[in-house]
Structures are given as C-alpha cells and as structure tokens.
Design an enzyme around this catalytic site. Structure first.
Site, PDB file in Angstrom:
ATOM      1  N   TRP A   1      90.056  30.542  43.253  1.00  0.00           N
ATOM      2  CA  TRP A   1      90.482  30.486  44.657  1.00  0.00           C
ATOM      3  C   TRP A   1      91.898  31.039  44.828  1.00  0.00           C
ATOM      4  CZ3 TRP A   1      86.627  29.711  47.846  1.00  0.00           C
ATOM      5  CH2 TRP A   1      86.894  29.503  49.203  1.00  0.00           C
TER       6      TRP A   1
ATOM      7  N   GLY B   1      87.147  30.470  63.611  1.00  0.00           N
ATOM      8  CA  GLY B   1      85.775  30.972  63.749  1.00  0.00           C
ATOM      9  C   GLY B   1      84.701  29.905  63.777  1.00  0.00           C
TER      10      GLY B   1
ATOM     11  N   ASP C   1      77.301  32.485  57.371  1.00  0.00           N
ATOM     12  CA  ASP C   1      78.769  32.403  57.390  1.00  0.00           C
ATOM     13  C   ASP C   1      79.409  33.408  56.431  1.00  0.00           C
ATOM     14  OD1 ASP C   1      81.238  31.517  58.358  1.00  0.00           O
ATOM     15  OD2 ASP C   1      81.466  30.106  56.697  1.00  0.00           O
TER      16      ASP C   1
ATOM     17  N   TRP D   1      90.930  36.052  60.551  1.00  0.00           N
ATOM     18  CA  TRP D   1      91.817  35.020  59.998  1.00  0.00           C
ATOM     19  C   TRP D   1      92.545  35.408  58.721  1.00  0.00           C
ATOM     20  CZ3 TRP D   1      90.318  33.261  55.193  1.00  0.00           C
ATOM     21  CH2 TRP D   1      88.967  33.328  54.853  1.00  0.00           C
TER      22      TRP D   1
END
Ligand code: CA
Ligand code: CA
Length: 590
Positions: free
Chosen positions: A492, A194, A322, A254
C-alpha cells in the site's frame, strides 16, 4: 543564532538578492525537478511521476552501508495511515500527516521547524482513513489540501497561512487527500468523495492568490468554467448516462494528476461512476451495454491553459466493481523514442497509451487472476465476462439482493493509489500490486446528500495463501514480468527507482527495502517499526545521498479489507519519518 537569521545574513553576505531569490521556486525549477538531485520539489519526483532518480552514488555495491541519519515522530494521538511523499528544498523537508497536518523539518538534523494543524470541522466524510498524500511547493509557499475539501497555502519558512480556499462542500461528501500539482503557476487539484455521489472535477487556481482560474467537471453534461464564465460542456448530455443520474455521477478525481510536458497536457483519472450498482446506470432499461457512463473510470487529457478536455481513455466502461480509473499516468519514452503513457489500472490491466492523443497502444494483465474480463480488444475496450457482473437486484426473488459473484481483482484493485516507478536505466516499470478478489453483490439504492451511495455489498478475500502483495518489474513494450517480489500483506506504499540500480519500497510489516532493479534480489532492508504506506524519495547533500520514507500503518485496507483486514489486524500504527544516508567514507566500501 536563529537559523533563519543565519540564512538571511549568509544571503546578504554572499550575493544579496540572488541568494535569497534562490529559495523561491519557479516553474523552470519544477520542470527540472528530476534532473536536480539536490532537492525533491514535486510529487512523483518529476511531474511525469516517474519516481526515478539519476543519482548513483548509492548503488547495488554499497547499499548495504545505508544507515539511519535521523527519525522524526509525527506525534500526538493522530497516528493513522501516513501516505505522504516528502518535499525537500533549501534545507527543509516538508511532510503532511494524517488529519491534515503539515510539518517542516530541518533536513540535516531532523528537528521540527514548524507544524501546521488544520482545524477540521465535525462531520467530515473521508471514505478511506484520514490520510494525506503530500504537499506542493512554489515560490515561497507550501500548499496542501485538507480533509474538509479545502486548499491551504502556507509561507514555507514560517508556516503562516497565505491563502485558503474551498474546493467543495464537505457536507455533500467531498474531501481532499492528494498532493496538488503545480504547472505554469497554476495549482491544479482533483477531489475525493466517489462513494457519496459527488461529481469529480479538476480545478486550477492562481498559485499566488488562490483565485480560481478554471474548473473541469469530469462527468458528461456538466459545464466547465474559465475565469468565472461558463466554458465548455464535458461530453454530451445523456449520451452515456440515463436521466438525471449524471448529476450525482461520481468520477472522483481523488488521486490528483500528472503533467506531460512533451504535449503540454494535464492527465487526471476519474473514479467509479456512482452508484456502484451498474444496473442503475444503463443508458436504457436493458442490459444493452450502452451505458458507458463517461468519463467515470477514465483517464482524461486536459489543456492546462483552459481546462478543456483534449482526449479521454476509458479503462472500464459500464464499471461495476469499483474499478476507479484514477491510478497515476506516467509519461515515458519507449526504447525507440516513442512518446508514451503508462498506467496500471485498478481493474488489473497495465495500459500503454499514445502520448499525443491518449490513443490505445497495448494492455497486459499485471495480476494473476482477472475474472471480470476475458481481455482487452484492439480498441482498448474490455471483453466483458458478463457472468462476472454482480447480479441485478431486480431479478432477485425479494428484489433486494442480486446474485453474489466472486470477482478478481477486488475493489481495492490489482493496484490502488500506491504509485509505481519507471526506470530510465532499465526501461521497466516497478508496479506495487495485490493479488486478491471479492464476493460482491448489488442492492437497490437512492441518492441522499452526504450518505454512502453504493448499492453494493462486498467482502475482500486473499487469492493465495502465501502472499497478497506483489511488486512486479514489467516491460511496458511486451507486458513481460521480469521478476516478482511477493509479500504476505497487501502492498500500500509507493515505489522509487534510481540510476544506482535500486528499487525502494516498504511493506505493511514495517520493512523498508532496496531490491536489485534487474533481478528483484533483496540488497538491503530496515525495520521501521510500523507499516509503510508512504512514498520514498532520494536526494543528495554535500556529496552524500539520502533516502527518506514515512512509516505509519493505515489507509483503506484495515477499514475495507474484509477477510484481509482481519489477517493483518496485528499490525501496529505509528508515524515516523525515517531518513537514511550513505556516509561518504562508506560510499566506496562494499
Ligand atoms: Ca530535484
Ligand atoms: Ca471508488
């Protein structure tokens, strides 16, 4: 004796073909993955991605007795972010590793059975570390995608290549990192890239042969295909995009997708519209708010048989920060049996949608500071804070750098890829979130094949001194935060919850933890030696419950994290599978 010969011999002795056929995974087994506690066959521990296990052998009373069973090193020099979720089937654990590697490991002993290393070409363009998020299993095959935007099917017993196919051209910025999704004998994938002006797409292939069945681009104006013929156009040409911008419009799919069997719908998310500079994507010349740029920053319901779009819900129209709309959509039943979907968006809002048509039900903030929108209106559309959109470079004296604004969340999101979990026991979502913002500005940009297509600059900053990471227990019916577990570094990695009342997750500091699902109290932890950005799983074998997670620090934060990357640059890389179990003799102890 060789273990494969033993397995075959045992099969012949036991029940002939029935025993051997058991090793071949069917659609019915994938559909029943959540309930079958002896294996982990799908990304998300069920294709609705609830990451909930009905196992309660391991529970609040005995989790303190959870001990390591074995560890496995991914070896080599390629120790980068390890974001994989293990698949467990028929005595074998399959994990993917950084640089497009796949390993088959003996699930009892932790010994390697085989390893496959994809040969990657020079010039691949992964945006955000050389990671992979896991494989898919079906029949006698294990399937995963590689950083050069290919899909590879291997024989699950031997690691031999069965088929291979190209998803897209890596030279144009395409890559692949998500776990594939298998539904009705189709292997369904998205694409990455992207930040390079690619076009997001969902593709479905025959799982036996790799033959392409349908494609569905997710940016308006592009044509889908079915069995090699054009099918339907995505959206309406130039309805929400100016000129030819849709041809390089982004919307990378994605993170892959989920499957809601209640409505027979695939649900994929689309990333940011390209370029990031939203002033170039208005429907007209003015900032008139009409350039929504469908279906970027949206969730899309797709018919698995044809690839046609059933519905869409756009989280961030006219996206300018974003805020990719890719975060996973989890199918769940509300307390009154309502058929619902939930997703925690990069933009900081937790959305609840109607499963029937993706219709908006509710949205709640799941991070403390949201600056770009005042809230979400009754139709699910953001109420923009126009002063918080990065300024138009055309208004700058030199025409080169628009006004800098501080926006929160940062572009890495209130939540990024790391999957949340939903407990059927508590009815709560356990959401790994981050409290951070960014300075962001816009610049002029033109598209060039294979080059970054942003038109934006940025620096991420922590919002609080004492924490960035924040695991929250959220009631999807009210938006209430039941508890919060803070963490110094940004979270994460994935979350998992169990009927035993436990919430498992890992931190970049290396800790793997089990929390009480009702209070957030820490009940157990283990230091894995490197940062955890992987996704935990659990299963049982011979009456004992096992838990695994892959440890190995990396991903987007060290590469793109600005001031946050500097704050966490002391963290060491690694690459280990850690498998824990509750030994039988300790299951009743506390
Ligand atoms: Ca299972
Ligand atoms: Ca993006």
């Amino acid at each position: 004796m060789n273990r494969f010969i033993m397995a075959v011999a045992a099969g012949i002795l036991a029940a002939g073909s029935a025993q051997i056929a058991q090793a071949e995974i069917t659609e019915a087994e994938l559909a029943g993955d959540q309930a079958s506690t002896g294996d982990v066959l799908t990304n998300g521990m069920g294709r609705h991605l609830q990451r909930y296990s009905p196992l309660d052998t391991l529970n609040k009373d005995n989790v303190s007795n959870l001990v390591p069973a074995w560890a496995f090193s991914l070896g080599g020099e390629k120790q980068r972010g390890q974001e994989t979720q293990p698949i467990v089937h028929d005595g074998i654990m399959y994990i993917t590793g950084s640089y497009s590697r796949l390993y088959a490991i003996d699930v009892m002993t932790g010994e390697e059975i085989w390893q496959y290393d994809a040969r990657l070409p020079e010039g691949i363009l992964p945006c955000c570390d050389v990671i992979n998020r896991g494989a898919a299993i079906h029949g006698d095959k294990i399937i995963f995608g590689t950083l050069d935007a290919r899909l590879v099917a291997l024989n699950a017993k031997t690691g031999d290549v069965v088929w291979r196919d190209k998803i897209a051209d890596y030279k144009a910025g395409y890559s692949y990192t998500a776990a594939p999704l298998i539904v009705n004998d189709l292997v369904v994938t998205g694409n990455s890239g992207g930040e390079f002006g690619i076009v997001g797409e969902v593709q479905a292939r025959n799982v036996e042969t790799g033959e392409l069945v349908w494609t569905r681009p997710v940016i308006e104006g592009h044509m889908g295909t079915l069995n090699g013929q054009e099918s339907t156009m995505t959206g309406t040409l130039n309805a929400t995009w100016p000129g030819d911008m849709w041809k390089t419009g982004g919307g990378a799919t994605w993170l892959g997708g989920s499957y809601d069997e209640r409505t027979d719908t695939l649900i994929f998310g689309a990333g940011n519209p390209a370029p990031w500079n939203s002033w170039l994507r208005n429907a007209g010349d003015k900032n008139d708010g009409t350039g929504d740029n469908l279906y970027a920053a949206s969730r899309i319901g797709i018919d698995p048989a044809t690839g046609d779009i059933k519905w869409h819900f756009q989280t961030t129209p006219r996206e300018g920060w974003d805020y990719d709309g890719v975060n996973e959509v989890v199918a769940f039943d509300g307390p009154g049996g309502e058929q619902l979907l939930a997703t925690a968006d990069r933009n900081g809002f937790f959305y609840v949608l109607n499963a029937a048509d993706g219709g908006f039900e509710a949205a709640y903030p799941f991070v403390k500071d949201i600056t770009w929108a005042e809230g979400i209106d009754e139709n699910g559309r953001p109420i923009f804070n126009e002063a918080n959109r990065p300024g138009n470079p055309a208004d700058a004296a030199d025409g080169k750098k628009g006004e800098v604004v501080f926006s929160s969340p940062s572009f890495l999101g209130g939540k990024n890829w790391m999957p949340m979990a939903f407990s059927q026991k508590t009815g709560l979502f356990y959401v790994p979130s981050n409290e951070w913002g960014m300075d962001i500005w816009n610049e002029p940009i033109t598209y060039k094949k294979g080059a970054a297509y942003l038109g934006s600059g940025f620096t991420i900053k922590p919002n609080y001194e004492d924490h960035i990471g924040s695991l929250k227990a959220i009631d999807p019916m009210t938006g209430e935060w039941k508890w919060e577990a803070k963490n110094d570094a940004p979270l994460w990695g994935g979350v998992m919850t169990t009927a035993g009342g436990l919430v498992f997750y890992g931190t970049p500091e290396g800790k793997f933890l089990a929390l009480d699902d009702e209070t957030g109290e820490e009940l157990w932890s283990f230091q894995t030696g490197s940062g955890i950005v992987g996704q935990p799983v659990t299963w049982d074998m011979d009456g004992e419950q096992y838990v695994s997670v892959v440890s190995g620090w990396g991903g987007a934060v060290p590469l793109w994290g600005g001031e946050v990357a500097k704050k966490v640059n002391y963290l060491n890389q690694g690459g280990m599978v850690w498998t824990f179990k509750l030994p039988k003799q300790l299951a009743s102890a506390n």
